[in-house]
Design a protein around this motif. Structure first.
Motif, PDB file in Angstrom:
ATOM      1  N   ASN A 185       0.834  -1.219   0.000  1.00 21.72           N
ATOM      2  CA  ASN A 185       0.000   0.000   0.000  1.00 21.72           C
ATOM      3  C   ASN A 185       0.862   1.259   0.000  1.00 21.72           C
ATOM      4  N   TYR A 213     -13.670  -0.236   8.913  1.00 22.89           N
ATOM      5  CA  TYR A 213     -14.299  -1.516   8.556  1.00 22.89           C
ATOM      6  C   TYR A 213     -14.030  -2.563   9.635  1.00 22.89           C
ATOM      7  N   TYR A 347     -21.063   5.038   1.944  1.00 27.88           N
ATOM      8  CA  TYR A 347     -20.999   5.158   3.403  1.00 27.88           C
ATOM      9  C   TYR A 347     -22.311   5.474   4.110  1.00 27.88           C
TER      10      TYR A 347
HETATM   11  P1  TYD Z   1      -7.521   0.977   1.117  1.00 27.69           P
HETATM   12  O1  TYD Z   1      -6.839   2.294   1.287  1.00 27.69           O
HETATM   13  O2  TYD Z   1      -8.824   0.933   0.357  1.00 27.69           O
HETATM   14  O3  TYD Z   1      -6.438  -0.004   0.456  1.00 27.69           O
HETATM   15  P2  TYD Z   1      -6.515  -1.613   0.209  1.00 27.69           P
HETATM   16  O4  TYD Z   1      -7.881  -2.096   0.447  1.00 27.69           O
HETATM   17  O5  TYD Z   1      -6.139  -1.714  -1.230  1.00 27.69           O
HETATM   18  O6  TYD Z   1      -5.513  -2.192   1.132  1.00 27.69           O
HETATM   19  O7  TYD Z   1      -7.788   0.355   2.549  1.00 27.69           O
HETATM   20  C1  TYD Z   1      -6.733   0.162   3.484  1.00 27.69           C
HETATM   21  C2  TYD Z   1      -7.305  -0.552   4.696  1.00 27.69           C
HETATM   22  O8  TYD Z   1      -8.230   0.330   5.340  1.00 27.69           O
HETATM   23  C3  TYD Z   1      -8.098  -1.798   4.347  1.00 27.69           C
HETATM   24  O9  TYD Z   1      -7.876  -2.789   5.358  1.00 27.69           O
HETATM   25  C4  TYD Z   1      -9.547  -1.345   4.372  1.00 27.69           C
HETATM   26  C5  TYD Z   1      -9.549  -0.240   5.438  1.00 27.69           C
HETATM   27  N1  TYD Z   1     -10.535   0.840   5.198  1.00 27.69           N
HETATM   28  C6  TYD Z   1     -11.416   1.212   6.229  1.00 27.69           C
HETATM   29  O10 TYD Z   1     -11.399   0.641   7.334  1.00 27.69           O
HETATM   30  N2  TYD Z   1     -12.328   2.196   5.979  1.00 27.69           N
HETATM   31  C7  TYD Z   1     -12.389   2.843   4.778  1.00 27.69           C
HETATM   32  O11 TYD Z   1     -13.278   3.740   4.598  1.00 27.69           O
HETATM   33  C8  TYD Z   1     -11.469   2.482   3.749  1.00 27.69           C
HETATM   34  C9  TYD Z   1     -11.490   3.149   2.404  1.00 27.69           C
HETATM   35  C10 TYD Z   1     -10.551   1.470   4.020  1.00 27.69           C
END
Ligand code: TYD
Ligand code: NAD
Length: 348
Positions: A185, A213, A347
């Protein structure tokens, strides 16, 4: 003079790669090809747009005939391919556009490169920029190495895995000179605020809920985008043809811990009370198929090509938060229009 085609150069990582190549290699012609989707923004490159070794072309990589014309017209010698649909949450809602751009678009570039170069592959290079997400998800222990089997879970990672396979198939079948890198990332300036770090910085500034999440226990391995661009430079020039390189900074963070660092940094720079914005943390339904942990072993890149990250995470995060706070007009611009609709659907 070399003619280098960089695809997706108006996006987050692509804009850093274009800037690095335009500034560091005045003898190269850099052709930035981008279709300017919601994620592409020419504002990201306003500091280099008038340089004599830079050209922008608006085109879609899925348009094979146009790709053939561009390869011939610009006499392309090298490709650094970053154009993609890149956000996991969007891939869950609309997997077709990921298959189209990431798989068919890559195939159309490969075919155009093969047709242009097939009589003489000397000094040619097709560099495909990929992700660690193709390797799937780790438990508490272990790292992804270049030998880890592919096991993608999201439509995004499945489409990137498929594109990686096509790139290797063109090498094995037609001898196309290629290299692939799989990076962890990224974070830094110009990242579209749908990804965790810029989304949360922006929400903290506006006192909006921070949608975490699940339990916030998933783990990601974070790399400063300028270090990714430096790695791409090194691999493009010194990487062994046909090889794969993992890129990462051994910098794992549990989401909730990372979020607290972001809150601390933003609160301090905005002169708020310590931890004041922690009240914005809101646990929401987990992402479907949410990979638990990513962790990259980039020992090969260090040992063979001498690349290492240039800064520590705390320094990178501080620089990043400062950049977003100082560039509110950039955020206002990219979050106007369609972004509001996306945000509501995602959201609310
Ligand atoms: P993200 O930046 O979408 O990258 P990837 O899924 O490609 O790793 O997400 C990084 C982490 O953050 C991933 O575990 C999902 C989490 N996340 C949240 O908890 N809330 C959010 O609104 C987003 C976009 C991601
Ligand atoms: P991004 O979404 O910010 O930018 C993608 C760019 O590609 C945009 O400028 C967009 O306009 C362009 N594009 C999309 N579809 C196109 C098409 N059909 N034709 C031409 N241009 C098109 O993505 P990013 O985060 O900068 O990622 C760039 C690359 O790096 C992607 O291939 C991604 O898979 C890979 N990668 C990203 C990360 C990360 O953390 N962001 C990590 C590892 C690898």
């Amino acid at each position: 003079m070399k003619n280098i085609l960089i695809t997706g150069g108006a996006g987050f990582i692509g804009s850093h790669v274009v800037r690095l190549f335009v500034n560091n290699y005045p003898d190269y012609n850099i052709i930035n090809l981008d279709s300017l989707t919601y994620a592409g923004n020419l504002e990201n490159l306003k500091d280099i747009k008038d340089k004599s070794n830079y050209t922008f072309v608006k085109a879609d990589i899925c348009d094979y005939e146009e790709m053939e014309r561009l390869f011939m017209g610009f006499d392309i010698d090298g490709v650094i391919h970053l154009a993609a649909e890149s956000h996991v949450d969007r891939s869950i809602k609309d997997p077709f556009s990921f298959a189209k751009t990431n798989v068919m678009g890559t195939l159309s570039l490969l075919q155009a490169a093969k047709n242009k170069w097939r009589d003489n592959y000397n000094d040619k290079m097709f560099y495909h920029v990929s992700t660690d997400e193709v390797y799937g998800s780790l438990g508490d222990e272990g790292f992804f190495t270049e030998e880890t089997s592919y096991d993608p879970h999201s439509p995004y990672s499945a489409s990137k895995a498929s594109s990686d396979h096509f790139v290797r198939a063109f090498h094995d079948t037609y001898g196309l000179p290629m290299v692939i890198s799989n990076c962890s990332n990224n974070y830094g300036s110009y990242q579209f605020p749908e990804k965790l770090i810029p989304l949360f910085i922006n929400n903290i500034c506006h006192n909006k809920p921070l949608p975490v999440y699940g339990k916030g226990e998933n783990i990601r391995d974070w790399l400063f985008v300028n270090d990714h661009a430096r790695a791409i430079d090194v691999i493009f020039h010194k990487g062994k043809l046909g090889d794969t390189y993992n890129i990462g900074g051994f910098n794992e963070w549990k989401n909730i811990d990372l979020i607290k660092v972001i809150i601390k940094t933003v609160d301090s720079l905005l002169g708020r009370k310590k931890g004041e914005s922690e009240k914005l943390i809101t646990y929401v339904t987990d992402r479907a198929g949410h990979d638990f942990r990513y962790a990259i072993d980039s020992t090969k890149l260090k040992n063979e090509l001498g690349w290492e990250p240039s800064l520590q995470f705390e320094e990178g995060i501080e620089k990043t938060v400062k950049w977003y706070l100082e560039n509110q007009p950039w955020i206002d611009n990219v979050t106007s229009g369609d972004y509001q609709k996306y945000y509501k659907e995602m959201y609310s």
